[in-house]
Design a protein around this motif. Structure first.
Motif, PDB file in Angstrom:
ATOM      1  N   HIS A   1       0.818  -1.217   0.000  1.00  0.00           N
ATOM      2  CA  HIS A   1       0.000   0.000   0.000  1.00  0.00           C
ATOM      3  C   HIS A   1       0.854   1.270   0.000  1.00  0.00           C
ATOM      4  CE1 HIS A   1       0.709  -0.634   4.360  1.00  0.00           C
ATOM      5  NE2 HIS A   1       0.636   0.685   4.439  1.00  0.00           N
TER       6      HIS A   1
ATOM      7  N   MET B   1      -3.532   3.044  -0.942  1.00  0.00           N
ATOM      8  CA  MET B   1      -4.478   2.201  -0.213  1.00  0.00           C
ATOM      9  C   MET B   1      -5.630   1.736  -1.090  1.00  0.00           C
ATOM     10  SD  MET B   1      -3.686   1.247   2.758  1.00  0.00           S
ATOM     11  CE  MET B   1      -5.301   0.553   3.101  1.00  0.00           C
ATOM     12  N   ARG B   2      -6.092   2.585  -2.011  1.00  0.00           N
ATOM     13  CA  ARG B   2      -7.264   2.204  -2.804  1.00  0.00           C
ATOM     14  C   ARG B   2      -6.966   1.007  -3.699  1.00  0.00           C
ATOM     15  NH1 ARG B   2     -10.383   5.619  -7.506  1.00  0.00           N
ATOM     16  NH2 ARG B   2     -12.255   4.314  -7.562  1.00  0.00           N
TER      17      ARG B   2
ATOM     18  N   ARG C   1      -6.808  -6.751  -2.891  1.00  0.00           N
ATOM     19  CA  ARG C   1      -6.967  -7.736  -1.810  1.00  0.00           C
ATOM     20  C   ARG C   1      -8.406  -8.232  -1.726  1.00  0.00           C
ATOM     21  NH1 ARG C   1      -5.701  -5.769   4.196  1.00  0.00           N
ATOM     22  NH2 ARG C   1      -7.691  -4.730   3.818  1.00  0.00           N
ATOM     23  N   THR C   2      -9.379  -7.343  -1.895  1.00  0.00           N
ATOM     24  CA  THR C   2     -10.782  -7.740  -1.820  1.00  0.00           C
ATOM     25  C   THR C   2     -11.174  -8.630  -3.002  1.00  0.00           C
ATOM     26  OG1 THR C   2     -11.222  -5.599  -0.772  1.00  0.00           O
ATOM     27  CG2 THR C   2     -13.122  -6.880  -1.468  1.00  0.00           C
TER      28      THR C   2
ATOM     29  N   TYR D   1      -4.461  -1.171  -3.403  1.00  0.00           N
ATOM     30  CA  TYR D   1      -4.110  -2.314  -2.566  1.00  0.00           C
ATOM     31  C   TYR D   1      -5.369  -2.972  -1.988  1.00  0.00           C
ATOM     32  CZ  TYR D   1      -2.035  -4.967   1.283  1.00  0.00           C
ATOM     33  OH  TYR D   1      -1.684  -5.966   2.144  1.00  0.00           O
ATOM     34  N   HIS D   2      -6.298  -2.166  -1.490  1.00  0.00           N
ATOM     35  CA  HIS D   2      -7.523  -2.707  -0.892  1.00  0.00           C
ATOM     36  C   HIS D   2      -8.385  -3.383  -1.952  1.00  0.00           C
ATOM     37  CE1 HIS D   2     -11.706  -2.495   0.675  1.00  0.00           C
ATOM     38  NE2 HIS D   2     -11.106  -2.882   1.800  1.00  0.00           N
TER      39      HIS D   2
END
Length: 456
Positions: free
Chosen positions: A351, A356-357, A363-364, A359-360
């Motif tokens: 991240h 963060m956007r 991952r989701t 990476y998140h």
């Protein structure tokens, strides 16, 4: 070779491509030697010093016509190739000679095939993404600009098409250039790629360098270095993005193993050459970014017996920044590109580097696809109706994500009848977030398949 050139020595023994030369002085290791027999010219590369007046060399041409006592001439330099801006759009061999029937390259400037990597102070760290416009790769296993990516896949899963799409993206969207190294390629494969690249319109921003399967192990060993030399030249002179593709790096390792055996070295682990780590490193460590530009490498890697712990595969893996695993199961479902989203990855998936956007979202997406994989056996045996409402929602969204991550390619548009689509990374992230949030729950799964961006 000058008319008044004096021989450095004479051939004392010839055993296949291994040539022993009795010399008046010792040429350095790596020196290129010439042997002339009428209109035929043979190039030898010095690999061993056996005695104060005896060297052992590997021939880079077919050795029919050589005999004991033939004079051998010293080129006065290591193996080198002519470099010229006119190399783009051409097909060359390990010596930089034309294979496409065109005019020879201008020989005003040369570069040694074996060269040291740039000084550490002159290189830039590979910490930025190279966007390809291919959704599944940019989201889940992004390429590192100036880094190295391994493309693991067998025959028939779309490896060549994926490489051609990378070349199209670099040339059409980024105005960069591509260098393709065909190591131990079959002539049929070379012909097919040449014509497909012409039809796709990417040939003029590309260079193909081939060492064929029926050639000397020395040719198959050095052709990767020749292609990388041209990639370095284009990076330094054009100051642009250079995509370096190698198919197949395992054949480069095999050629090194053949040479090692011919030179009489004792084999090491699983029969590979004892010099395996240093040979792979001498190629990989030259793939770097400098202030002039960057070389981003995509290397096809064959996995013997699907054993990822094989010494050759493990050695290559140690140098890679990203791994893209092409799955035959994905291809059988019609999921193209057939990238396995759960086994592929990148060291840049952090991240701090991606934000963060991104990476998140990545991952989701992986969590949804992993949960769907866990539930597939239950669905096959009992039906989706036996799942809890939450699991049914996850499965529905995972199936839409799986189909959304398919993509039509520009380089095969003539064959599929579907126009190619390039999707920016920001759009891919937004679409995946919308699917995960349930905004497309009412959309049929088929409407997510083989398209670019989702409808707004």
């Amino acid at each position: 070779m000058p008319q008044d050139a004096r021989p450095v020595g004479r051939i004392e023994a010839a055993q296949g491509p291994v040539i022993d030369v009795r010399c008046t002085y010792l040429p350095p290791l790596g020196q290129a030697l010439d042997v002339v027999n009428g209109s035929n010219r043979y190039v030898l590369v010095v690999h061993q010093h056996l005695a104060p007046t005896l060297v052992r060399a590997i021939a880079l041409h077919a050795v029919a016509g050589l005999y004991r006592g033939m004079p051998v001439f010293d080129r006065g330099a290591p193996l080198h190739v002519p470099v010229d801006p006119g190399c783009l759009g051409r097909m060359l061999n390990v010596f930089g000679e034309a294979l496409d029937g065109g005019a020879p390259l201008a020989d005003s400037d040369f570069r040694n095939v074996l060269a040291a990597p740039p000084a550490l102070a002159d290189t830039l760290p590979p910490i930025r993404i190279l966007e390809t416009g291919i959704k599944v790769i940019d989201l889940l296993c992004p390429f590192v600009r100036g880094g190295k990516t391994g493309l693991f896949g067998g025959a028939g899963v779309g490896k060549t098409v994926l490489m051609m799409e990378f070349m199209h993206a670099v040339s059409a969207e980024m105005h960069g250039v591509s260098v393709f190294a065909g190591v131990g390629e079959r002539m049929r494969e070379g012909h097919e790629m040449w014509h497909e690249m012409q039809d796709a319109g990417v040939l003029q921003r590309s260079l193909l360098v081939y060492g064929q399967m029926d050639e000397s192990p020395g040719v198959r060993f050095y052709v990767g270095y020749t292609a990388l030399t041209y990639a370095e030249y284009l990076r330094d002179t054009l100051a642009s993005e250079v995509l370096f593709l190698m198919d197949n790096i395992f054949r480069f390792i095999q050629a090194g193993s053949e040479i090692s055996g011919l030179l009489g070295r004792m084999p090491a682990t699983v029969g590979y050459q004892p010099t395996l780590p240093s040979e792979v490193a001498s190629l990989q460590e030259r793939i770097v970014s400098t202030r002039s530009g960057s070389i981003t490498a995509v290397q096809a890697v064959y996995v013997p017996a699907d054993d990822m712990s094989d010494p050759a595969v493990a050695t290559v893996l140690g140098h890679l920044d990203s791994t893209v695993i092409l799955s035959r199961q994905q291809a059988a479902k019609g999921i193209y590109p057939a990238v396995d989203p759960l086994r592929s990855g990148s060291r840049i998936m952090d991240h701090h580097l991606l934000g963060m956007r991104h990476y998140h979202a990545a991952r989701t997406v992986r969590e949804h696809l992993a949960r769907y994989l866990e539930l597939e056996d239950i669905i096959a045996m009992l039906g989706i109706e036996e799942l809890s409402p939450e699991d049914r929602r996850i499965v529905g969204r995972a199936r839409r994500l799986q189909r959304y991550l398919t993509q039509p390619f520009a380089v095969v548009a003539d064959h599929t009848g579907i126009a190619g689509a390039r999707v920016p990374l920001a759009q891919t992230i937004a679409d995946c977030e919308a699917i995960i949030d349930g905004r497309y729950d009412q959309l049929a799964e088929t409407d997510c398949y083989m398209r670019g961006a989702m409808p707004s």
